[in-house]
Design an enzyme around this catalytic site. Structure first.
Site, PDB file in Angstrom:
ATOM      1  N   GLY A  77      -2.143   8.993  -6.891  1.00  0.00           N
ATOM      2  CA  GLY A  77      -3.288   8.935  -5.996  1.00  0.00           C
ATOM      3  C   GLY A  77      -2.848   9.020  -4.556  1.00  0.00           C
ATOM      4  N   GLN A 128      -3.202   7.993   4.389  1.00  0.00           N
ATOM      5  CA  GLN A 128      -1.782   8.195   4.047  1.00  0.00           C
ATOM      6  C   GLN A 128      -1.250   9.532   4.563  1.00  0.00           C
ATOM      7  OE1 GLN A 128      -2.399   7.027  -0.294  1.00  0.00           O
ATOM      8  NE2 GLN A 128      -0.332   6.287   0.124  1.00  0.00           N
ATOM      9  N   HIS A 145      -6.852   0.816  -5.990  1.00  0.00           N
ATOM     10  CA  HIS A 145      -5.764   0.957  -5.012  1.00  0.00           C
ATOM     11  C   HIS A 145      -6.144   1.947  -3.907  1.00  0.00           C
ATOM     12  CE1 HIS A 145      -1.275   1.388  -4.074  1.00  0.00           C
ATOM     13  NE2 HIS A 145      -1.825   2.392  -3.411  1.00  0.00           N
ATOM     14  N   HIS A 151      -7.243   1.673   0.418  1.00  0.00           N
ATOM     15  CA  HIS A 151      -6.656   2.395   1.560  1.00  0.00           C
ATOM     16  C   HIS A 151      -7.718   2.778   2.589  1.00  0.00           C
ATOM     17  CE1 HIS A 151      -2.379   3.039   0.808  1.00  0.00           C
ATOM     18  NE2 HIS A 151      -2.589   3.444  -0.428  1.00  0.00           N
TER      19      HIS A 151
HETATM   20 ZN    ZN Z   1      -1.190   3.553  -1.868  1.00  0.00          ZN
END
Ligand code: ZN
Length: 153
Positions: free
Chosen positions: A46, A51, A131, A135
């Site tokens: 993922g 990110q 998860h 983020h």
């Molecule tokens: Zn992560």
């Protein structure tokens, strides 16, 4: 094919709130393709916008079930059960930690064509959804780890 630079913990962008996507644009379409390329190249399951330095509510997930997912503006509708297991993150390379997550999630999101859909997941997919959604609100799995991070063997 575009590989983007993955932001590593310590980069303040990973702690910021992401903004909703209002409409699909050629730039965002290219971003989503690049996110998949970047995730596959790094052997991740993922990847979320921040990110790769983009503060938008966009997530890509592929847990290896031949159903790669794009989740835009995702919202958790339901969670149940519990699973405890190791988790890692491309933004915290070389580390794992034990995190408790729901074993089932139901999520509403938009796909890459901005069509609303519902995704349900258990086990790894449920974990990945939780998860990655974290983020989008500046939360890292480290925040849920109670007994410290370990080095990957
Ligand atoms: Zn992560």
């Amino acid at each position: 094919m575009g590989i983007r630079k993955i932001r590593i913990e310590g980069d303040p962008i990973l702690r910021k709130q992401c903004k909703p996507v209002e409409k699909m644009t050629p730039r965002l379409t290219a971003l989503i393709e690049d996110m998949f390329d970047t995730m596959y190249e790094a052997n991740g399951v993922g990847l979320a916008g921040p990110q790769v330095g983009i503060l938008k509510r966009i997530v890509v997930i592929d847990v290896g079930d031949e159903n790669p997912l794009v989740l835009i503006n995702p919202e958790l509708l339901e969670t149940s059960g519990e699973q405890v297991g190791d988790e890692g993150c491309l933004s915290l390379p070389g580390k794992v930690g034990t995190v408790k997550r729901p074993n089932y999630v139901k999520c509403r999101a938009y796909n890459a064509q901005m069509q609303e859909y519902i995704v349900e997941g258990t086990e790894l997919l449920a974990r990945a959804i939780c998860h990655e959604l974290d983020h989008l609100d500046g939360v890292l799995y480290r925040d849920h780890v109670t007994d410290g991070l370990r080095d990957v063997e």
